[in-house]
Design a protein around this motif. Structure first.
Motif, PDB file in Angstrom:
ATOM      1  N   ILE A 132       0.829  -1.275   0.077  1.00 21.54           N
ATOM      2  CA  ILE A 132      -0.118  -0.048  -0.163  1.00 21.54           C
ATOM      3  C   ILE A 132       0.998   1.434   0.010  1.00 21.54           C
ATOM      4  O   ILE A 132       1.871   1.437   0.785  1.00 21.54           O
ATOM      5  CB  ILE A 132      -1.016   0.103   1.399  1.00 21.54           C
ATOM      6  N   ILE A 133       0.807   2.046  -1.087  1.00 21.37           N
ATOM      7  CA  ILE A 133       1.370   3.319  -0.991  1.00 21.37           C
ATOM      8  C   ILE A 133       0.320   4.416  -1.128  1.00 21.37           C
ATOM      9  O   ILE A 133      -0.596   4.426  -1.674  1.00 21.37           O
ATOM     10  CB  ILE A 133       2.187   3.152  -2.400  1.00 21.37           C
ATOM     11  N   ARG A 134       0.612   5.500  -0.333  1.00 22.25           N
ATOM     12  CA  ARG A 134      -0.211   6.685  -0.478  1.00 22.25           C
ATOM     13  C   ARG A 134       0.781   7.905   0.047  1.00 22.25           C
ATOM     14  O   ARG A 134       1.804   7.753   0.785  1.00 22.25           O
ATOM     15  CB  ARG A 134      -1.209   6.435   0.651  1.00 22.25           C
ATOM     16  N   TYR A 135       0.522   9.019  -0.902  1.00 24.80           N
ATOM     17  CA  TYR A 135       1.377   9.989  -0.556  1.00 24.80           C
ATOM     18  C   TYR A 135       0.393  11.341  -0.378  1.00 24.80           C
ATOM     19  O   TYR A 135      -0.717  11.461  -1.088  1.00 24.80           O
ATOM     20  CB  TYR A 135       2.463  10.414  -1.395  1.00 24.80           C
ATOM     21  N   LEU A 167       2.524   6.423   3.285  1.00 30.14           N
ATOM     22  CA  LEU A 167       2.649   4.921   3.277  1.00 30.14           C
ATOM     23  C   LEU A 167       3.643   4.717   2.106  1.00 30.14           C
ATOM     24  O   LEU A 167       3.494   5.031   1.003  1.00 30.14           O
ATOM     25  CB  LEU A 167       1.557   4.203   3.091  1.00 30.14           C
ATOM     26  N   ARG A 168       4.746   3.804   2.225  1.00 33.85           N
ATOM     27  CA  ARG A 168       5.547   3.376   1.174  1.00 33.85           C
ATOM     28  C   ARG A 168       5.474   1.965   1.180  1.00 33.85           C
ATOM     29  O   ARG A 168       6.383   1.255   1.951  1.00 33.85           O
ATOM     30  CB  ARG A 168       6.934   3.702   1.595  1.00 33.85           C
ATOM     31  N   ALA A 169       4.607   1.263   0.606  1.00 29.97           N
ATOM     32  CA  ALA A 169       4.562  -0.115   0.489  1.00 29.97           C
ATOM     33  C   ALA A 169       4.538  -0.790   1.611  1.00 29.97           C
ATOM     34  O   ALA A 169       5.301  -1.469   2.099  1.00 29.97           O
ATOM     35  CB  ALA A 169       5.758  -0.775  -0.634  1.00 29.97           C
ATOM     36  N   VAL A 170       3.568  -0.654   2.403  1.00 30.03           N
ATOM     37  CA  VAL A 170       3.181  -1.391   3.415  1.00 30.03           C
ATOM     38  C   VAL A 170       2.272  -2.690   3.608  1.00 30.03           C
ATOM     39  O   VAL A 170       1.310  -2.598   2.409  1.00 30.03           O
ATOM     40  CB  VAL A 170       2.466  -0.375   4.587  1.00 30.03           C
ATOM     41  N   ASP A 171       2.724  -3.497   3.943  1.00 27.21           N
ATOM     42  CA  ASP A 171       2.014  -4.772   4.088  1.00 27.21           C
ATOM     43  C   ASP A 171       1.406  -5.231   5.497  1.00 27.21           C
ATOM     44  O   ASP A 171       1.866  -4.720   6.447  1.00 27.21           O
ATOM     45  CB  ASP A 171       2.875  -5.954   3.897  1.00 27.21           C
ATOM     46  N   MET A 172       0.062  -5.695   5.191  1.00 22.52           N
ATOM     47  CA  MET A 172      -0.370  -6.186   6.516  1.00 22.52           C
ATOM     48  C   MET A 172      -1.471  -7.180   6.469  1.00 22.52           C
ATOM     49  O   MET A 172      -2.105  -7.305   5.198  1.00 22.52           O
ATOM     50  CB  MET A 172      -1.279  -4.956   7.020  1.00 22.52           C
ATOM     51  N   HIS A 173      -1.725  -8.145   7.408  1.00 27.27           N
ATOM     52  CA  HIS A 173      -2.678  -8.852   7.066  1.00 27.27           C
ATOM     53  C   HIS A 173      -3.228  -9.303   8.408  1.00 27.27           C
ATOM     54  O   HIS A 173      -2.706  -9.058   9.695  1.00 27.27           O
ATOM     55  CB  HIS A 173      -2.190 -10.240   6.433  1.00 27.27           C
ATOM     56  N   THR A 223       1.534  17.202  -5.355  1.00 31.45           N
ATOM     57  CA  THR A 223       1.671  15.823  -5.539  1.00 31.45           C
ATOM     58  C   THR A 223       2.488  15.258  -6.685  1.00 31.45           C
ATOM     59  O   THR A 223       3.285  14.317  -6.293  1.00 31.45           O
ATOM     60  CB  THR A 223       0.203  15.031  -5.747  1.00 31.45           C
ATOM     61  N   ALA A 224       2.579  16.253  -7.593  1.00 31.16           N
ATOM     62  CA  ALA A 224       3.540  15.902  -8.607  1.00 31.16           C
ATOM     63  C   ALA A 224       5.055  15.913  -8.290  1.00 31.16           C
ATOM     64  O   ALA A 224       6.039  15.092  -8.473  1.00 31.16           O
ATOM     65  CB  ALA A 224       3.205  16.902  -9.936  1.00 31.16           C
ATOM     66  N   LEU A 225       5.225  16.904  -7.396  1.00 34.03           N
ATOM     67  CA  LEU A 225       6.452  17.450  -6.759  1.00 34.03           C
ATOM     68  C   LEU A 225       6.915  16.016  -5.772  1.00 34.03           C
ATOM     69  O   LEU A 225       7.947  15.458  -6.031  1.00 34.03           O
ATOM     70  CB  LEU A 225       6.557  18.564  -5.589  1.00 34.03           C
ATOM     71  N   SER A 226       5.814  15.447  -4.950  1.00 41.54           N
ATOM     72  CA  SER A 226       6.373  14.332  -4.319  1.00 41.54           C
ATOM     73  C   SER A 226       6.329  13.121  -4.844  1.00 41.54           C
ATOM     74  O   SER A 226       7.158  12.245  -4.602  1.00 41.54           O
ATOM     75  CB  SER A 226       5.316  14.228  -3.050  1.00 41.54           C
ATOM     76  N   ASP A 227       5.877  12.859  -6.246  1.00 45.53           N
ATOM     77  CA  ASP A 227       6.193  11.926  -7.257  1.00 45.53           C
ATOM     78  C   ASP A 227       7.583  11.866  -7.498  1.00 45.53           C
ATOM     79  O   ASP A 227       8.155  10.729  -7.590  1.00 45.53           O
ATOM     80  CB  ASP A 227       5.245  12.143  -8.417  1.00 45.53           C
ATOM     81  N   ALA A 228       8.104  13.045  -7.880  1.00 44.10           N
ATOM     82  CA  ALA A 228       9.304  13.278  -8.435  1.00 44.10           C
ATOM     83  C   ALA A 228      10.364  12.733  -7.264  1.00 44.10           C
ATOM     84  O   ALA A 228      11.209  12.186  -7.699  1.00 44.10           O
ATOM     85  CB  ALA A 228       9.651  14.537  -8.778  1.00 44.10           C
ATOM     86  N   VAL A 229       9.895  12.992  -5.939  1.00 42.71           N
ATOM     87  CA  VAL A 229      10.917  12.552  -4.900  1.00 42.71           C
ATOM     88  C   VAL A 229      10.543  11.268  -4.265  1.00 42.71           C
ATOM     89  O   VAL A 229      11.024  10.916  -3.151  1.00 42.71           O
ATOM     90  CB  VAL A 229      10.846  13.743  -3.963  1.00 42.71           C
ATOM     91  N   GLY A 280       4.967  18.316   7.816  1.00 41.67           N
ATOM     92  CA  GLY A 280       3.837  17.954   8.778  1.00 41.67           C
ATOM     93  C   GLY A 280       3.502  16.344   8.635  1.00 41.67           C
ATOM     94  O   GLY A 280       3.991  15.710   7.783  1.00 41.67           O
ATOM     95  N   ASP A 281       2.672  16.091   9.428  1.00 39.86           N
ATOM     96  CA  ASP A 281       2.192  14.617   9.796  1.00 39.86           C
ATOM     97  C   ASP A 281       0.747  14.783   9.155  1.00 39.86           C
ATOM     98  O   ASP A 281      -0.117  15.459   9.506  1.00 39.86           O
ATOM     99  CB  ASP A 281       2.098  14.588  11.018  1.00 39.86           C
ATOM    100  N   PRO A 282       0.849  13.902   8.226  1.00 42.79           N
ATOM    101  CA  PRO A 282      -0.390  14.010   7.301  1.00 42.79           C
ATOM    102  C   PRO A 282      -1.443  13.220   8.222  1.00 42.79           C
ATOM    103  O   PRO A 282      -2.864  13.529   8.069  1.00 42.79           O
ATOM    104  CB  PRO A 282      -0.324  12.904   6.084  1.00 42.79           C
ATOM    105  N   ASP A 283      -1.242  12.402   9.068  1.00 42.55           N
ATOM    106  CA  ASP A 283      -2.243  11.823  10.073  1.00 42.55           C
ATOM    107  C   ASP A 283      -3.190  13.085  10.576  1.00 42.55           C
ATOM    108  O   ASP A 283      -4.257  12.853  10.655  1.00 42.55           O
ATOM    109  CB  ASP A 283      -1.550  11.105  11.161  1.00 42.55           C
ATOM    110  N   SER A 284      -2.408  13.965  11.245  1.00 45.30           N
ATOM    111  CA  SER A 284      -2.922  14.787  12.111  1.00 45.30           C
ATOM    112  C   SER A 284      -3.312  16.144  11.268  1.00 45.30           C
ATOM    113  O   SER A 284      -4.143  16.998  11.774  1.00 45.30           O
ATOM    114  CB  SER A 284      -2.121  15.381  13.155  1.00 45.30           C
ATOM    115  N   THR A 285      -3.167  16.316   9.985  1.00 50.98           N
ATOM    116  CA  THR A 285      -3.581  17.397   9.223  1.00 50.98           C
ATOM    117  C   THR A 285      -4.892  17.354   8.775  1.00 50.98           C
ATOM    118  O   THR A 285      -5.323  18.170   8.058  1.00 50.98           O
ATOM    119  CB  THR A 285      -2.553  17.873   8.270  1.00 50.98           C
ATOM    120  N   LEU A 286      -5.591  16.081   8.804  1.00 51.07           N
ATOM    121  CA  LEU A 286      -6.642  15.823   8.001  1.00 51.07           C
ATOM    122  C   LEU A 286      -7.866  16.464   8.787  1.00 51.07           C
ATOM    123  O   LEU A 286      -8.001  16.188  10.006  1.00 51.07           O
ATOM    124  CB  LEU A 286      -6.898  14.447   7.668  1.00 51.07           C
TER     125      LEU A 286
END
Lengths: 508, 346
Positions: free
Chosen positions: A16-19, A26-32, B323-329, B340-346
């Motif tokens: 799972i990847i999510r940016y 998340l960079r390629a996380v596995d979970m079961h 997002t395009a930027l972070s794709d690149a990196v 920052g922390d995406p968990d807490s910014t939502l």
């Protein structure tokens, strides 16, 4: 299918990847997850736990990766799809309409109908049944508003069960529960597990994780950092995997000298506990912990000290001078500062720039004749605090709401430190911040004490109390049930007093 | 700032549209009139904006205009008071009403909508009662004083800036400086967003909220004086009716959020101008005046919708860019992310 059941996990996620803008969550996380299993997911804030849970519950979409339910690949693009698959997310902030009845909440959005009308009788009957499954003996006709928070959580679980959830995802379920409420929740979790419900449990509280889990998945910086099987689960093992370094340095506590009395409260009576006069003192350079169960009156004490709620009676002296706080500004002028419990609601104005937040409490110092604001000095002041506290932000004009939890907490601290307080009051200073930021906040507390600031901090985390305090005040039902010096401090002694013990353990 | 550009664009568009269809729109007489009315309505809109910025609402300003409009001729003509005395008296009355609103909202914890709605009804009734519902005016007297409303600062032989517009400019500059360059302005913005956090920061939020209602009522009082001097025949039952809604509309068009915390004084002035130009356009283009409210309502709605769409578009674009930027990196993301922390910014 039946044969598959034992072999294939109930739910599995792979790669799972999510940016998010500027950061990979998340960079390629596995979970079961297996049937009837309690899987805990731990990691620092920002490790990706919440993101992973949101993806499993259909609240967010992964940018890559596969999710399979009973070996069959599924896509979960909305939370209602997740519900159809039997996955329910119990939110950190509860999602109940508190003006409606318990039953109405349980069936919200899936109300049974009869002849086009809502079938109230069936709602209440079915609710009663499902409430029994979570051990709640309350009437489904009761309004949610009248329930304490722990029971609301159980209602939320009941709601998920009534929708035939097989997988419950709980994100920090105990963060606002008292110890006994948490105990009830754990019983329910154990019971559900024995009935084949699978639970994914996300928590910062490692002790709970240790107690509950069949297996622990550790995430770090959006990657798998390892797994622990039942017999391997220990506090240290988890922390080690979470931070990727040795934990021994987390337990260091420098010594410092303690000076004369900085604050003295004599017979202070808060509005919440009119029958309980509170008497104590804080000395310069001393870190005093304020322990107690949720609802013991710690927050009320801090609020009264800081002039937010007016005290009914009692004297407060700051550095030997009697003061009377009509409002918060009086307390600030006397050299007090309060980092409140709820930083998003009380500590920061999330919509305003970080810079404005940092200077809000001390803005009057940048006031010139006629109320004119010296903006240049304001900016300098803000930048100095950002640097001093190492607040991570691209610019000082970034909205405070966009910062991470730890950086937000540092911003609240910074707002007060630029005023150079004599007495610093902290209410749950590390709630919801990750271990790294926690450590920074502890170091800050120590160095402030080293500078001669008196610190009173309320905390629900026993570890924090024991680690940081020179002295502990333990509250129970509005009273200060006892006071423990560093030598007398132990988990047992604190708990004894906090639960209304007779004081035998304290030797008083 | 983007919002100011948007609302300015709307003003220019309506202006040009009307000018092209009807050249008489550009006569000095017509422009002067439009500026005068912009001034009159702009003044009460500024007060409305301060109340809205603190998260409240003031529905009473139209009735305050009515009450002041009745009181001023009664004091001057009926009681024979001197001009300074009569002016101070009506402004003090407005200040007192603002204080009352503020105290009821803060100390009594009543809802602003209810408090000022009752004010709207109450002051209207009082104005009609004390005047016996008789039209009030200055007759042919007080020509000097009336120059405050109908006079102008000549720029050319035919064109001059109307006095109410000049008053508006002065008040707008003062209001803008107050909001952006003083400690109290910052306090109002902060408490408009989050009253509790402001209080925890040691801000006397009650005092600031009361001050906002005082601003609201006093600008309504100043507006009321000028409106009365302008029309010279104040009908107690209708003078100032609906003006509170024009003021709120101008504030919202100008970028104030009814949730509080957002707003700029320049935007409010332009918002008031848009409303007046529209009104003038309806008259001068021969559009049936029965449609007046419908057209003004539609334009406000379209303006607010366009603003929302532009905001969303901008947000989507910046997300896409990052997002395009972070794709690149993605291959080598920064360990120590400053974002920052995406968990807490939502």
């Amino acid at each position: 299918m039946i044969d598959m059941g034992a072999a294939a996990p109930l739910l599995s996620a792979q790669g799972i990847i999510r940016y998010f803008p500027g950061v990979a969550a998340l960079r390629a996380v596995d979970m079961h997850l297996h049937r009837g299993e309690v899987l805990s997911v731990v990691g620092e804030n920002g490790a990706g736990k919440s993101t992973l849970m949101k993806i499993l519950a259909g609240v967010q979409q992964p940018h890559a990766g596969r999710i399979a339910l009973e070996g069959r690949e599924v896509s979960i693009s909305t939370s209602s799809q997740a519900a159809e698959l039997g996955i329910a997310l119990i939110h950190q902030e509860l999602n109940l309409a508190d003006n409606l009845s318990v039953g109405a909440n349980i069936f919200l959005g899936r109300e049974p109908e009869r002849l086009g009308w809502m079938d109230q009788r069936r709602i209440f009957e079915a609710s009663e049944h499902v409430l029994a499954r979570v051990g709640l003996a309350i009437s489904p006709k009761m309004r949610v508003r009248h329930l304490p928070i722990g029971r609301r959580q159980l209602v939320e679980i009941a709601k998920a069960l009534s929708a035939d959830a097989r997988i419950l995802i709980m994100d920090e379920p105990t963060s606002s529960l008292s110890a006994s409420e948490a105990g009830v929740l754990f019983e329910v979790i154990n019971d559900l597990r024995s009935k084949g419900v699978s639970i994914i449990y996300v928590s910062h509280r490692l002790q709970e994780v240790e107690e509950l889990s069949d297996r622990v998945l550790v995430l770090r910086d959006g990657e798998n950092a390892g797994e622990l099987a039942r017999e391997e689960i220990t506090h240290d093992a988890m922390v080690q995997k979470m931070v990727g370094r040795d934990i021994s340095r987390f337990y260091a506590r420098t010594t410092h000298s303690i000076g004369s009395t900085a604050l003295k409260a004599d017979g202070l009576v808060t509005q919440a506990w009119p029958g309980c006069p509170l008497t104590f003192n804080l000395r310069a350079g001393e870190i005093v912990g304020l322990a107690g169960l949720v609802g013991a009156g710690r927050t009320e004490l801090l609020r009264a000290l800081f002039g937010i709620d007016r005290a009914l009676r009692g004297r407060i002296e700051v550095v030997g001078k009697e003061v009377a706080f009509q409002r918060v500004s009086d307390a600030i002028a006397a050299g007090l500062a309060l980092v409140p419990e709820d930083r998003k609601q009380q500590g920061l104005v999330l919509e305003l720039a970080l810079r404005y937040n940092l200077t809000l409490a001390g803005l009057w110092r940048h006031r010139q004749i006629g109320g004119w604001l010296n903006r240049r000095r304001e900016v300098e002041d803000a930048r100095r605090m950002i640097k001093a506290l190492a607040i991570k932000t691209p610019t000082d004009t970034r909205r405070a709401g966009l910062l991470s939890g730890g950086n937000q907490q540092k911003a609240v601290l910074g707002k007060w430190l630029s005023l150079r307080p004599r007495v610093l009051l902290l209410d749950e200073p590390t709630r919801g911040v990750d271990i790294g930021a926690k450590q920074e906040i502890y170091q800050m507390m120590e160095s402030l004490a080293g500078e001669g600031i008196a610190i009173l901090f309320a905390s629900s985390e026993m570890e924090e109390i024991l680690r940081m305090s020179d002295r502990v005040l333990v509250m129970h039902e509005g009273r200060i049930a006892g006071e423990l010096d560093r030598d007398a401090m132990s988990e047992e002694a604190v708990m004894h007093l906090a639960t209304g013990g007779d004081g035998a353990l304290t030797g008083e | 700032m983007k919002h100011i550009l948007g609302i300015s664009g709307l003003l220019v568009a309506v202006f040009l549209f009307t000018a092209l269809l009807e050249p008489n729109f550009l006569t000095a007489y017509n422009l002067q009139n439009t500026l005068r009315w912009t001034g009159l309505f702009g003044i009460i809109s500024i007060g409305a904006a301060f109340v809205i910025i603190t998260g409240g609402i003031d529905l009473s300003s139209g009735s305050v205009v009515g009450l002041v409009g009745v009181l001023l001729p009664m004091f001057l003509v009926g009681q024979g008071w001197s001009v300074p005395l009569a002016l101070s008296a009506v402004l003090l009355v407005s200040l007192g009403l603002g204080l009352l609103h503020g105290v009821l909202v803060t100390r009594m914890r009543l809802q602003p909508f209810v408090v000022t709605l009752c004010g709207l009804l109450f002051y209207r009734g009082i104005a009609r009662w004390i005047s016996g519902d008789q039209t009030q005016g200055f007759g042919g007297e007080f020509a000097g004083l009336r120059q405050l409303a109908i006079g102008r600062l000549p720029l050319t032989d035919t064109f001059g800036l109307p006095m109410p517009f000049l008053v508006l400019i002065v008040l707008a500059v003062l209001g803008g400086l107050f909001l952006n360059y003083t400690v109290w302005g910052r306090y109002m913005l902060a408490l408009g967003h989050n009253e509790e956090a402001a209080r925890f920061s040691g801000i006397n939020t009650e005092r600031m909220v009361i001050l906002a209602y005082v601003f609201g009522a006093v600008t309504a009082g100043i507006g009321g004086v000028l409106f009365a001097l302008d029309v010279n025949s104040v009908q107690p039952a209708v003078h100032g009716n609906f003006y509170e809604l024009y003021a709120i509309a101008a504030a919202v068009l100008g970028g104030c959020s009814l949730r509080g915390g957002e707003g700029s004084i320049l935007g409010v002035v332009i918002g008031a101008a848009v409303l007046r130009v529209l009104y003038n356009a309806i008259n001068i283009l021969g559009i049936p005046t029965q449609l007046e409210f419908a057209i003004i309502g539609a334009v406000i709605l379209l303006g607010v919708m366009a603003d929302e769409l532009v905001k969303r578009f901008a947000a989507a674009r910046s997300t896409a860019r990052r997002t395009a930027l972070s794709d690149a990196v993605m291959d080598d993301p920064p360990r120590d992310s400053a974002h920052g922390d995406p968990d807490s910014t939502l």
